[in-house]
Design an enzyme around this catalytic site. Structure first.
Site, mmCIF file in Angstrom:
data_model
loop_
_atom_site.group_PDB
_atom_site.id
_atom_site.type_symbol
_atom_site.label_atom_id
_atom_site.label_comp_id
_atom_site.label_asym_id
_atom_site.label_seq_id
_atom_site.Cartn_x
_atom_site.Cartn_y
_atom_site.Cartn_z
ATOM 1 C CD GLU A 1 35.812 38.788 50.715
ATOM 2 O OE1 GLU A 1 35.914 39.777 50.514
ATOM 3 O OE2 GLU A 1 35.691 37.978 50.417
ATOM 4 C CG ASP B 1 37.132 32.731 43.181
ATOM 5 O OD1 ASP B 1 37.662 31.246 44.571
ATOM 6 O OD2 ASP B 1 36.708 33.436 43.375
ATOM 7 C CD GLU C 1 31.966 32.771 48.055
ATOM 8 O OE1 GLU C 1 31.006 33.133 48.432
ATOM 9 O OE2 GLU C 1 32.136 33.738 46.915
ATOM 10 C CG ASP D 1 33.655 34.503 42.939
ATOM 11 O OD1 ASP D 1 34.484 35.344 43.406
ATOM 12 O OD2 ASP D 1 33.458 34.315 43.225
ATOM 13 C CB SER D 2 37.522 39.430 42.195
ATOM 14 O OG SER D 2 38.649 38.876 41.929
ATOM 15 C CE LYS E 1 38.646 31.861 46.881
ATOM 16 N NZ LYS E 1 37.612 32.216 47.311
#
Length: 263
Positions: free
Chosen positions: A181, A83, A114, A44-45, A112
Site C-alpha cells: 500500500e 483482516d 500488517e 478493517d477499512s 490478513k
C-alpha cells in the site's frame, strides 16, 4: 467452488492480474462477485466507511467476524479474506491464532495482518497451524499514528531496503500473498520480481500481481478527500454493477492504475 490461494498463484504464474475489492455485506458480495471480483477483502477499512471512524483502530475482532459472516453468505465463488484488526494479534502468536480461528470459523479462507519482519514468527506460527496468511506492507493503516499520517512509504533507499527485506521475511515465514500500500511503483515492481507469491497493490503501481481498492472509494460514495490512487469508476458507468465491472475490466486489461494513480 471458491477460488483459493492456489488459484491466485496460478494467475500470477501466467501474468494475469488478480482483482480484489473490499466488501462488508451479503448484497455487495453477490454484486461484486457477479461482476468478476475474485477476492473479497473484509477489511478493517469498515471502521471508516461503515462505522464513520477517522481510522481503522476502533474496529474489533467481533466486527470483522460479523461482516465476514455476511460476505460469506453472499458470495459463492470469490475467495474471502478477512483482516485481523488492531489489538487482535500483536500481543502474542497465541493471541493471533485464537483471533484467526474466529475468522476462519466465520468463513474466511485466509487472514490478513500488517507488519514485516516483526510479524514473521507470528505468520509462521499461523501457517504451521493451518491458517493461510496474506501480509500487508507499506502504508499500514493500523500504524497510522506511528507513521505520522497517511503518507507514501519506502521513498528513500534505506526505507526501500527495509520494505524489501520485510517482504522477503514474510514470504519465507509462509505468507501466501502480500498487499503493498502506497509505495513507489518502482519499489513495488522490485518487490514483486523478488517474490514468488502474488502481490496486490493499492497505490503501488501497475506491476503488482493484482489490485485492490476500497469499494466505497471506487464508487465515490465515501465523503471527503480521496487518495491519489483512487479512481471513480461510477462516472464511467450507469450503475453500481457497471462501475464494478469496469473496475474488473481495467485491472485485467492493465489499464488501471495509470501514472496518475501512482507514486
Amino acid at each position: 467452488m471458491r477460488l483459493t490461494l492456489t488459484s491466485f498463484a496460478a494467475l500470477r504464474a501466467r501474468d494475469e492480474p488478480i482483482v480484489m475489492l473490499t466488501c462488508y455485506d451479503a448484497s455487495f458480495a453477490a454484486l461484486t462477485e457477479a461482476a468478476g471480483v475474485e477476492i473479497l477483502l473484509v477489511g478493517d477499512s469498515l471502521g471508516m466507511v461503515m462505522q464513520g471512524h477517522d481510522t481503522t483502530l476502533p474496529v474489533t475482532l467481533t466486527d470483522i467476524v460479523y461482516h465476514t459472516q455476511c460476505v460469506v453468505r453472499g458470495a459463492q465463488r470469490a475467495m474471502v479474506l478477512a483482516d485481523l484488526p488492531f489489538g487482535a494479534y500483536q500481543a502474542s502468536r497465541e493471541q493471533a491464532f485464537q483471533s484467526a480461528v474466529q475468522l476462519m470459523a466465520a468463513g474466511a479462507q485466509a487472514v490478513k495482518l500488517e507488519g514485516g519482519q516483526v510479524m514473521a514468527e507470528t505468520i509462521r506460527f499461523l501457517v504451521d497451524r493451518g491458517v493461510p496468511v496474506c501480509a500487508h506492507l507499506g502504508l499500514t493503516p493500523q500504524s497510522v499514528h506511528q507513521l505520522g499520517g497517511y503518507k507514501v512509504q519506502g521513498r528513500d533507499d534505506a526505507a526501500a531496503k527495509t520494505l524489501l527485506d520485510d517482504a522477503r521475511a514474510v514470504e519465507q515465514a509462509g505468507a501466501q500473498m502480500l498487499v503493498l500500500e502506497m509505495i513507489p511503483a518502482a519499489l513495488s515492481k522490485q518487490v514483486t520480481t523478488a517474490l514468488a507469491i502474488p502481490t496486490i497493490g493499492i497505490g503501488a503501481g501497475i506491476d503488482c500481481s493484482g489490485q485492490v481498492l476500497v469499494l466505497q472509494d471506487m464508487l465515490d460514495i465515501y465523503p471527503g478527500k480521496k487518495a491519489r490512487f483512487v479512481r471513480n469508476f461510477m462516472t464511467e458507468g450507469g450503475s453500481i454493477r457497471d462501475g464494478i465491472r469496469r473496475y474488473v475490466e481495467a485491472v485485467k486489461a492493465k489499464t488501471f492504475p495509470t501514472a496518475a494513480h501512482t507514486y
